[in-house]
Design a protein around this motif. Structure first.
Motif, PDB file in Angstrom:
ATOM      1  N   GLY A 126       0.798  -1.219   0.000  1.00 32.27           N
ATOM      2  CA  GLY A 126       0.000   0.000   0.000  1.00 32.27           C
ATOM      3  C   GLY A 126       0.830   1.269   0.000  1.00 32.27           C
ATOM      4  O   GLY A 126       0.345   2.334  -0.388  1.00 32.27           O
ATOM      5  N   ARG A 127       2.083   1.159   0.439  1.00 34.14           N
ATOM      6  CA  ARG A 127       2.960   2.331   0.481  1.00 34.14           C
ATOM      7  C   ARG A 127       3.672   2.584  -0.853  1.00 34.14           C
ATOM      8  O   ARG A 127       4.377   3.581  -0.995  1.00 34.14           O
ATOM      9  CB  ARG A 127       4.001   2.168   1.590  1.00 34.14           C
ATOM     10  CG  ARG A 127       3.416   2.251   3.001  1.00 34.14           C
ATOM     11  CD  ARG A 127       4.496   2.538   4.024  1.00 34.14           C
ATOM     12  NE  ARG A 127       5.454   1.450   4.117  1.00 34.14           N
ATOM     13  CZ  ARG A 127       5.337   0.437   4.984  1.00 34.14           C
ATOM     14  NH1 ARG A 127       4.309   0.397   5.815  1.00 34.14           N
ATOM     15  NH2 ARG A 127       6.245  -0.512   5.021  1.00 34.14           N
ATOM     16  N   LEU A 128       3.515   1.670  -1.801  1.00 36.18           N
ATOM     17  CA  LEU A 128       4.153   1.875  -3.099  1.00 36.18           C
ATOM     18  C   LEU A 128       3.577   3.111  -3.787  1.00 36.18           C
ATOM     19  O   LEU A 128       2.365   3.321  -3.783  1.00 36.18           O
ATOM     20  CB  LEU A 128       3.944   0.646  -3.993  1.00 36.18           C
ATOM     21  CG  LEU A 128       4.683  -0.634  -3.589  1.00 36.18           C
ATOM     22  CD1 LEU A 128       4.298  -1.769  -4.519  1.00 36.18           C
ATOM     23  CD2 LEU A 128       6.194  -0.419  -3.624  1.00 36.18           C
ATOM     24  N   ASP A 129       4.453   3.913  -4.388  1.00 38.33           N
ATOM     25  CA  ASP A 129       4.001   5.137  -5.051  1.00 38.33           C
ATOM     26  C   ASP A 129       4.109   5.050  -6.570  1.00 38.33           C
ATOM     27  O   ASP A 129       3.960   6.047  -7.279  1.00 38.33           O
ATOM     28  CB  ASP A 129       4.807   6.336  -4.547  1.00 38.33           C
ATOM     29  CG  ASP A 129       6.311   6.159  -4.748  1.00 38.33           C
ATOM     30  OD1 ASP A 129       6.714   5.228  -5.482  1.00 38.33           O
ATOM     31  OD2 ASP A 129       7.081   6.952  -4.170  1.00 38.33           O
ATOM     32  N   GLY A 130       4.379   3.821  -7.073  1.00 38.57           N
ATOM     33  CA  GLY A 130       4.476   3.636  -8.518  1.00 38.57           C
ATOM     34  C   GLY A 130       5.872   3.822  -9.069  1.00 38.57           C
ATOM     35  O   GLY A 130       6.116   3.547 -10.250  1.00 38.57           O
ATOM     36  N   SER A 131       6.809   4.268  -8.242  1.00 40.09           N
ATOM     37  CA  SER A 131       8.171   4.501  -8.720  1.00 40.09           C
ATOM     38  C   SER A 131       8.988   3.211  -8.717  1.00 40.09           C
ATOM     39  O   SER A 131       8.709   2.275  -7.965  1.00 40.09           O
ATOM     40  CB  SER A 131       8.872   5.537  -7.837  1.00 40.09           C
ATOM     41  OG  SER A 131       9.083   5.007  -6.529  1.00 40.09           O
ATOM     42  N   ARG A 164      12.939  -1.059  -3.393  1.00 39.69           N
ATOM     43  CA  ARG A 164      13.054  -1.090  -1.931  1.00 39.69           C
ATOM     44  C   ARG A 164      12.210  -2.216  -1.343  1.00 39.69           C
ATOM     45  O   ARG A 164      12.660  -2.945  -0.445  1.00 39.69           O
ATOM     46  CB  ARG A 164      12.623   0.265  -1.361  1.00 39.69           C
ATOM     47  CG  ARG A 164      12.862   0.395   0.142  1.00 39.69           C
ATOM     48  CD  ARG A 164      12.799   1.848   0.584  1.00 39.69           C
ATOM     49  NE  ARG A 164      11.564   2.496   0.156  1.00 39.69           N
ATOM     50  CZ  ARG A 164      11.531   3.475  -0.771  1.00 39.69           C
ATOM     51  NH1 ARG A 164      12.645   3.900  -1.344  1.00 39.69           N
ATOM     52  NH2 ARG A 164      10.381   4.020  -1.115  1.00 39.69           N
ATOM     53  N   LEU A 165      11.001  -2.392  -1.882  1.00 41.67           N
ATOM     54  CA  LEU A 165      10.136  -3.465  -1.401  1.00 41.67           C
ATOM     55  C   LEU A 165      10.747  -4.829  -1.720  1.00 41.67           C
ATOM     56  O   LEU A 165      10.742  -5.736  -0.871  1.00 41.67           O
ATOM     57  CB  LEU A 165       8.754  -3.357  -2.048  1.00 41.67           C
ATOM     58  CG  LEU A 165       7.758  -4.478  -1.690  1.00 41.67           C
ATOM     59  CD1 LEU A 165       7.492  -4.507  -0.188  1.00 41.67           C
ATOM     60  CD2 LEU A 165       6.447  -4.301  -2.451  1.00 41.67           C
ATOM     61  N   ALA A 166      11.276  -4.989  -2.930  1.00 41.66           N
ATOM     62  CA  ALA A 166      11.897  -6.259  -3.320  1.00 41.66           C
ATOM     63  C   ALA A 166      13.055  -6.603  -2.391  1.00 41.66           C
ATOM     64  O   ALA A 166      13.204  -7.756  -1.952  1.00 41.66           O
ATOM     65  CB  ALA A 166      12.389  -6.180  -4.765  1.00 41.66           C
TER      66      ALA A 166
END
Length: 236
Positions: A113-118, A124-126
């Motif tokens: 949910g914190r992903l901003d599409g960048s 960072r999530l990976a």
């Protein structure tokens, strides 16, 4: 309120736990059920320590500190005893994994949910997921080594014992269902295939850790491999 992913993953694990069937004599009282489980726990300790071929009625009775007649009462032969030992292993694993999926899926939803599409946010999530996977493997090797040894013995014995095939499939279903929905949350276009690949990578790392010892665990190599895989999944 629980999200659908949590409910589905935990539902499958709970369903597997409830569906496990035993071949030995059923216990009729609470006290006798405790003794039956004590016998199965003793058989599992022998399997972990000495291997499946060391499971004998006399050895299990001595390990469980029960009369020899108790093991032969509940289990007419060694095959029943070994099969029911692994059945209990699967049942307890299912209960444990239901709790794991319930606690981790919500956290993953928050991270996604914190992903901003960048690209940087996805990278960072990976990397975070790869790091968590490495720590999971290390924790398994340190805190749950006996469980991993039992799992290795379980899969090896299933190659020789057709009665274990259904239990192996049930155990695999527990793992794959949760990881599959993990990738669904990430937005994978092929979550089932990605789940099988990640599970295979982790299983290989667990085996290598058991073989080499946790003190020789190459966490940097593990992290690099998992980052590479997660970057491919997230299109980085």
């Amino acid at each position: 309120m629980p999200n659908p992913v949590q409910e589905s993953a935990t539902h499958v694990a709970n369903a597997v736990a409830e569906s496990v069937q035993y071949h030995g004599r059923k216990a009729s009282r609470h006290g006798s059920e405790q003794r039956r489980q004590a016998i199965l726990d003793a058989a599992m300790r022998i399997i972990v320590r000495d291997g499946v071929r060391a499971v004998r009625h006399r050895a299990v009775a001595a390990e469980a500190e029960v009369p020899l007649s108790a093991t032969t009462y509940y289990f007419k032969d060694i095959n029943d005893l070994i099969t029911d030992t692994f059945a209990l292993f699967v049942e307890r694993s299912a209960v444990h994994m239901a709790k794991v999926w319930s606690s981790t899926q919500g956290l993953l939803q928050q991270q996604v949910g914190r992903l901003d599409g960048s690209v940087e946010a996805r990278r960072r999530l990976a990397n975070e997921i790869a790091g968590l996977a490495v720590e999971y493997v290390r924790d398994q090797l340190v805190e749950h080594r006996d469980h991993l040894l039992a799992k290795q013995a379980f899969h090896q014995e299933a190659l020789l014992n057709p009665r274990l095939h259904g239990l192996v499939r049930a155990y695999q279903k527990i793992l794959l269902q949760g990881v599959n929905q993990f990738f669904e949350v990430l937005g994978s276009q092929q979550p089932e295939q990605d789940a099988k690949l990640l599970t295979s990578i982790i299983v290989r790392m667990e085996y290598q850790g058991l073989l080499d010892g946790v003190e020789h665990l190459d966490k940097e190599d593990m992290l690099a491999n998992l980052k590479r895989y997660m970057h491919l999944v997230l299109g980085l």
